[in-house]
Scaffold this motif. Structure first.
Motif, mmCIF file in Angstrom:
data_model
loop_
_atom_site.group_PDB
_atom_site.id
_atom_site.type_symbol
_atom_site.label_atom_id
_atom_site.label_comp_id
_atom_site.label_asym_id
_atom_site.label_seq_id
_atom_site.Cartn_x
_atom_site.Cartn_y
_atom_site.Cartn_z
ATOM 1 N N ALA A 1 0.781 -1.241 0.000
ATOM 2 C CA ALA A 1 0.000 0.000 0.000
ATOM 3 C C ALA A 1 0.819 1.300 0.000
ATOM 4 N N PRO A 2 1.832 1.425 0.860
ATOM 5 C CA PRO A 2 2.480 2.748 0.938
ATOM 6 C C PRO A 2 3.090 3.212 -0.384
ATOM 7 N N ILE A 3 3.434 2.276 -1.254
ATOM 8 C CA ILE A 3 4.030 2.738 -2.516
ATOM 9 C C ILE A 3 3.197 2.325 -3.725
ATOM 10 N N ARG A 4 1.926 2.071 -3.484
ATOM 11 C CA ARG A 4 1.130 1.605 -4.619
ATOM 12 C C ARG A 4 0.922 2.680 -5.678
ATOM 13 N N ILE B 1 3.193 4.501 -7.108
ATOM 14 C CA ILE B 1 4.315 4.775 -8.015
ATOM 15 C C ILE B 1 4.219 3.879 -9.244
ATOM 16 N N ASP C 1 9.139 3.814 -12.094
ATOM 17 C CA ASP C 1 9.631 4.276 -10.800
ATOM 18 C C ASP C 1 10.035 3.091 -9.927
ATOM 19 N N ARG D 1 13.360 1.670 -11.090
ATOM 20 C CA ARG D 1 14.475 2.516 -10.671
ATOM 21 C C ARG D 1 14.753 2.334 -9.173
ATOM 22 N N THR D 2 13.665 2.222 -8.419
ATOM 23 C CA THR D 2 13.797 2.043 -6.973
ATOM 24 C C THR D 2 14.514 0.734 -6.650
ATOM 25 N N GLU E 1 16.553 -0.910 -8.699
ATOM 26 C CA GLU E 1 17.956 -0.758 -9.135
ATOM 27 C C GLU E 1 18.793 -0.082 -8.058
ATOM 28 N N ARG E 2 18.238 0.960 -7.469
ATOM 29 C CA ARG E 2 18.990 1.697 -6.444
ATOM 30 C C ARG E 2 19.189 0.844 -5.202
ATOM 31 N N ARG F 1 21.982 -1.495 -5.767
ATOM 32 C CA ARG F 1 23.269 -0.815 -5.661
ATOM 33 C C ARG F 1 23.634 -0.570 -4.193
ATOM 34 N N ARG F 2 22.628 -0.205 -3.396
ATOM 35 C CA ARG F 2 22.895 -0.007 -1.964
ATOM 36 C C ARG F 2 23.354 -1.301 -1.294
ATOM 37 N N VAL G 1 17.649 -2.933 2.724
ATOM 38 C CA VAL G 1 17.803 -1.616 2.091
ATOM 39 C C VAL G 1 16.624 -1.227 1.199
ATOM 40 N N PRO H 1 12.990 0.135 0.285
ATOM 41 C CA PRO H 1 12.084 1.041 0.984
ATOM 42 C C PRO H 1 10.814 0.320 1.420
ATOM 43 N N VAL H 2 10.137 0.931 2.362
ATOM 44 C CA VAL H 2 8.901 0.366 2.878
ATOM 45 C C VAL H 2 7.923 0.124 1.722
ATOM 46 N N TRP I 1 -4.333 8.454 5.984
ATOM 47 C CA TRP I 1 -3.993 7.751 4.748
ATOM 48 C C TRP I 1 -5.258 7.342 4.003
ATOM 49 N N ASN J 1 6.957 8.596 2.332
ATOM 50 C CA ASN J 1 7.477 7.236 2.525
ATOM 51 C C ASN J 1 8.696 6.906 1.683
ATOM 52 N N LEU K 1 12.681 6.531 0.624
ATOM 53 C CA LEU K 1 13.837 6.032 1.358
ATOM 54 C C LEU K 1 14.527 7.202 2.070
ATOM 55 N N TYR L 1 10.730 8.383 -5.331
ATOM 56 C CA TYR L 1 10.300 7.290 -6.204
ATOM 57 C C TYR L 1 10.067 7.790 -7.618
ATOM 58 N N THR M 1 26.686 7.362 -1.689
ATOM 59 C CA THR M 1 26.423 6.251 -2.616
ATOM 60 C C THR M 1 25.891 5.055 -1.826
ATOM 61 N N ALA M 2 26.453 4.828 -0.633
ATOM 62 C CA ALA M 2 25.999 3.689 0.169
ATOM 63 C C ALA M 2 24.570 3.877 0.660
ATOM 64 N N THR N 1 22.130 5.914 -0.663
ATOM 65 C CA THR N 1 21.077 6.221 -1.639
ATOM 66 C C THR N 1 20.992 5.215 -2.786
ATOM 67 N N GLY N 2 22.122 4.661 -3.211
ATOM 68 C CA GLY N 2 22.111 3.795 -4.381
ATOM 69 C C GLY N 2 21.962 4.556 -5.690
#
Lengths: 226, 627
Positions: free
Chosen positions: A12-15, A17, A21, A24-25, A27-28, A31-32, A86, A88-89, B4, B23, B25, B256, B304-305, B307-308
């Protein structure tokens, strides 16, 4: 070359996007977590990553899939744990399996999607009757606009099951099994158009994506096992 | 608090709902009830535009680093979302705790550009905060302004409780300490004026209500005077002298949705020493202070660590001036080149050195390089003190084409002081020559047809605290004539030409050098529907013309009039540290077409360093040889 197939959720919190998006999220996050993902050649290297099916903005899911190409072997449990730390929620990687290099892509095999629709009912609506008459129809027309061209399609052959999971005077939950992929695709909202839900009250959740073979459904993880 | 469930109902009805869901990161959400001081960082444009703003990233981490403070982000809702908020009686809310703007103790707006002012009023209104500072009481937050436009805060004087002038890192902490004492001192708590009086004692804090402006019959300001004994007659900007050890975030919030400047930014230096006479940033951010390479590399490692991100941008007003730039780029390439992370240089000086830097960044698609010669003739470039020659431009362009770039972007201005049609024709000639040069060079690979020159021409707007603060803006008709001339010149399909809206420039010029009376027109324009003025699809010049005539304001008085050197300027009580005498001298040199050298190599006596006890700081690199 090593390939991993991952099952993940979009909650729900990111529904809200979009698919791009989300990509990309992820991918990041990779990388983290310093996952050794392979990159494409060229001036703008992209991670080698392929999704099963794009999820529409606003829709949650407990069964999304992606294939990832890695540079070297990683321990699967540790990989999922490192990523979930790593991510996101709203995104959780729930399962992963190693797949053969020549395993068919998710895109090419996934052909079923199961949804849960929750919404408020119109006053005095008879949902059971509405579902039955929908299923009785031979033709259900929907219009789709693509590249400024409107096409009319019959989605009825692609609707396989509609089950009422629960129902009260005001709200209802339905389960829907439909065709998805390049050989025909049904959007749950298109089905809901034929049902007595109040405007703007519908919430769509994707239960999972499947591969239908010989009248049984298997998950993309099952077919991939090697 | 906005629930919400409430939002979930309206978000499917608006474009890009990811603007409003929060919400992301690395957000920081603290216990609302247990945190005594609540600060809203309010950006007067949409999330997509504002979320990359570096100043707010710094303040967000800095303020949330305090145990007694929470800081949350608020952006202007796009018009579709505003409609939903108003329809459902939902206040404009913060992204972290989804609290209404009015529930905060302090609401800090960043003033990045003058055309965003109607959005500030709209956001206050949507947050349930009275627009005029004098109408606010104990139930309302203090409205605070910062950023470049506070160097002339006067058009917003009636809407803001206080402004913070200059670098924010230190002063915002002092402001919070001050607020904390006021909040807990039973003798003064609840008395707004008591807080403002204390705040006004902090260097760099300007409380407009404590100053009275009187006018002459001519409409020119007679004087600006404090009406309280304890407030300073002039407010001097704050400077963080030791940038290297100054706080920098270890984490950035990672959006996002696609946004502007969605990447790691390393602020390699603050300030610029070039002394271009039209450039406000070059004057108000003095002195130039570089961070050490080792500090920047450590920041890159942490960011970089956390955020990615796939890109590290080296941010500053003129990054090729950073004296250790070569080593920095090489170190970053060596450290991150293999992890799919690209390095980018946002601003390139016009010379071969800079092209060389861009060339060193491998793995980079050779899309385009941007240079800003600013004016079309050497005479005019000398007037504006843009120390770039035609030879610099051609050698830079030659190096770029030889290194494989096909597209060069050139940025110019029209309407500069003393400009004639010859200077404008010079723009056209430069562009044609760069195009010919590119075709000649690329013809060797048989790729002459690929060469493109993108020309972008802005209209000069005189700004406060610059040598051109006295200059008349060029009339709209003249500007349009120049735009038309250039459009006719750039018929070649290999040249793309873009220009800025003349009416928007006229408005910007009126507000940028406006006084307190302008505030009435801003209010009037907003009441009649003006908002998102920087957006072409929303800008409505007629609304503004009506607002000016209804409030008795003649925009030409502010924009088109050359000001007398002796007159009191609306921002004379705000001190950038650069002396008015220096600005006047530079204005005179401009008339004579005499240039002033880069102050890293030869002090130009602007008065700032002795006045504020500061100095330019070089990081010790060796890339700063005089061209």
């Amino acid at each position: 070359m090593i390939k991993i197939r991952i099952k993940f959720t979009k909650e729900a919190p990111i529904r809200f996007i979009s698919h791009l998006d989300l990509a990309r999220t992820i991918e990041r996050a990779l990388r983290r977590a310093q996952i050794p993902v392979n990159y494409s050649e060229g001036f703008t290297p992209r991670m080698k990553m392929a999704f099963g099916s794009a999820l529409a903005v606003g829709v949650t899911s407990s069964g999304e899939y992606l294939d990832l190409e890695l540079d070297r072997h990683v321990e699967l449990d540790g990989f999922l744990e490192a990523l979930n730390r790593v991510l996101p929620v709203g995104i959780t990687f729930t399962e992963g399996v190693y797949i053969d290099q020549d395993t068919p892509t998710l895109m090419s095999i996934i052909n079923r999607a199961q949804y849960i629709l929750t919404g408020d009912l119109e006053h005095n609506a008879d949902l059971g009757q509405a579902v039955q008459s929908l299923l009785d129809e031979k033709i259900l027309s929907v219009e789709r606009v693509r590249k400024k061209r409107t096409r009319t399609l019959n989605i009825r052959p692609w609707i396989f099951e509609i089950d009422i999971l629960s129902k009260s005077a005001k709200t209802a939950r339905l389960q829907l099994l439909v065709q998805t992929g390049s050989h025909g695709n049904v959007r749950p909202e298109e089905v809901a158009e034929y049902l007595p839900f109040l405007e703007n009250s519908l919430q769509v959740h994707r239960q999972g994506l499947f591969i239908a073979r010989n009248s049984s459904l298997s998950s993309p993880l099952e077919v991939a096992h090697c | 608090m906005v629930h919400w469930e409430q939002l979930e109902r309206i978000l499917p009805l608006v474009a890009k709902p990811g603007r409003y869901t929060g919400n992301e990161l690395n957000i920081i959400r603290k216990d609302w009830a247990k945190t005594p001081m609540k600060f809203a960082l309010a950006f007067p444009d949409i999330y997509d535009v504002g979320s990359g703003h570096l100043g707010f990233k710094i303040l967000y981490s800095l303020l949330n680093g305090r145990g007694d403070t929470l800081a949350e982000r608020v952006y202007a809702p796009w018009v579709d979302m505003e409609e939903q908020l108003r329809k459902h009686g939902i206040p404009l809310f913060s992204l972290e705790s989804r609290r209404g703007l009015g529930e905060f103790d302090l609401v800090g707006f960043t003033l990045q550009y003058e055309l965003s002012y109607t959005n500030i009023l709209n956001m206050l209104d949507l947050g349930g905060i009275p627009l005029l500072a004098q109408d606010r009481d104990n139930h309302h937050p203090f409205v605070v302004g910062g950023g470049p436009c506070v160097f002339n805060p006067e058009p917003l004087a009636e809407f803001f409780d206080l402004f913070v002038i200059g670098d924010g890192e230190e002063v915002v902490m002092e402001l919070m300490d001050c607020y904390s004492s006021w909040q807990t001192d039973t003798g003064v708590q609840g008395q707004r004026e008591q807080f403002l009086l204390k705040a006004a004692e902090i260097p760099g804090v300007y409380v407009p209500a404590f100053y009275k402006v009187t006018y002459l019959n001519s409409g020119i300001i007679e004087q600006i005077e404090p009406v309280q004994d304890t407030v300073p007659a002039k407010v001097t900007k704050r400077v963080v002298q030791d940038l290297d050890s100054t706080f920098y975030p270890k984490e950035f919030v990672v959006p996002y949705i696609e946004t502007v400047h969605d990447r790691i930014m390393l602020e390699v230096m603050r300030g610029c020493t070039r002394g271009c006479r039209f450039c406000q940033a070059g004057m108000i951010y003095r002195p130039s202070r570089e961070r050490n390479r080792s500090t920047l590399l450590e920041q890159a490692r942490l960011l970089t660590a956390s955020t990615g991100y796939e890109e590290i941008s080296l941010a500053s007003l003129s990054t090729s001036d950073y004296s250790d730039i070569r080593n920095l780029i090489q170190n970053l390439m060596a450290g991150y080149g293999d992890c799919g992370i690209a390095i980018s240089l946002p601003s390139l000086r016009v010379d071969t050195f800079s092209v060389g830097l861009a060339d060193e960044i491998q793995n980079q698609r050779r899309t385009s390089l941007t240079f800003a010669p600013e004016a079309g003739s050497q005479r005019l470039r000398d007037v504006i003190n843009k120390n770039v020659t035609e030879a610099d431009l051609f050698s830079a362009a030659e190096a770029a084409f030889k290194a494989g770039w096909d597209t060069i972007k050139l940025y110019f201005m029209i309407g500069l002081p003393s400009e004639t049609m010859d200077d404008v024709a010079g723009i056209s000639e430069l562009v044609q020559q760069v195009l010919r040069l590119g075709r000649q060079i690329r013809a060797k690979d048989g790729k002459a047809g690929r060469v493109r020159v993108n020309v972008s021409v802005g209209s000069f707007v005189p700004k406060s605290h610059t040598p051109f603060q006295w200059a008349a803006q060029m009339s709209g008709d003249e500007l349009k004539k120049r735009q038309q001339f250039l459009r006719n010149q750039f018929r070649d399909r290999s040249i793309s030409f873009s220009w800025t809206d003349v009416e928007q420039s006229l408005l910007e010029a009126t507000i940028a050098r406006g006084d307190r009376r302008i505030g009435k027109a801003i209010l009037h324009a907003w009441q009649n529907g003006a908002k998102f003025d920087p957006w072409a699809e929303h800008f409505n010049w007629q609304l503004w013309k009506d607002a000016f005539s209804a409030t008795g304001i003649k925009p030409a008085f502010y924009s088109l009039r050359e000001r007398d050197l002796g007159e009191t300027l609306p921002w004379d009580h705000i001190q950038s540290g650069v002396s008015k005498g220096f600005l006047r001298h530079e204005w005179e040199l401009a008339h004579k077409g005499i240039t002033t050298p880069d102050c890293r190599f030869e002090c130009s006596d602007c008065g700032l360093c002795p006045e504020l006890s500061v100095a330019n700081v070089l990081s010790g690199g060796k890339d700063h040889d005089k061209d």
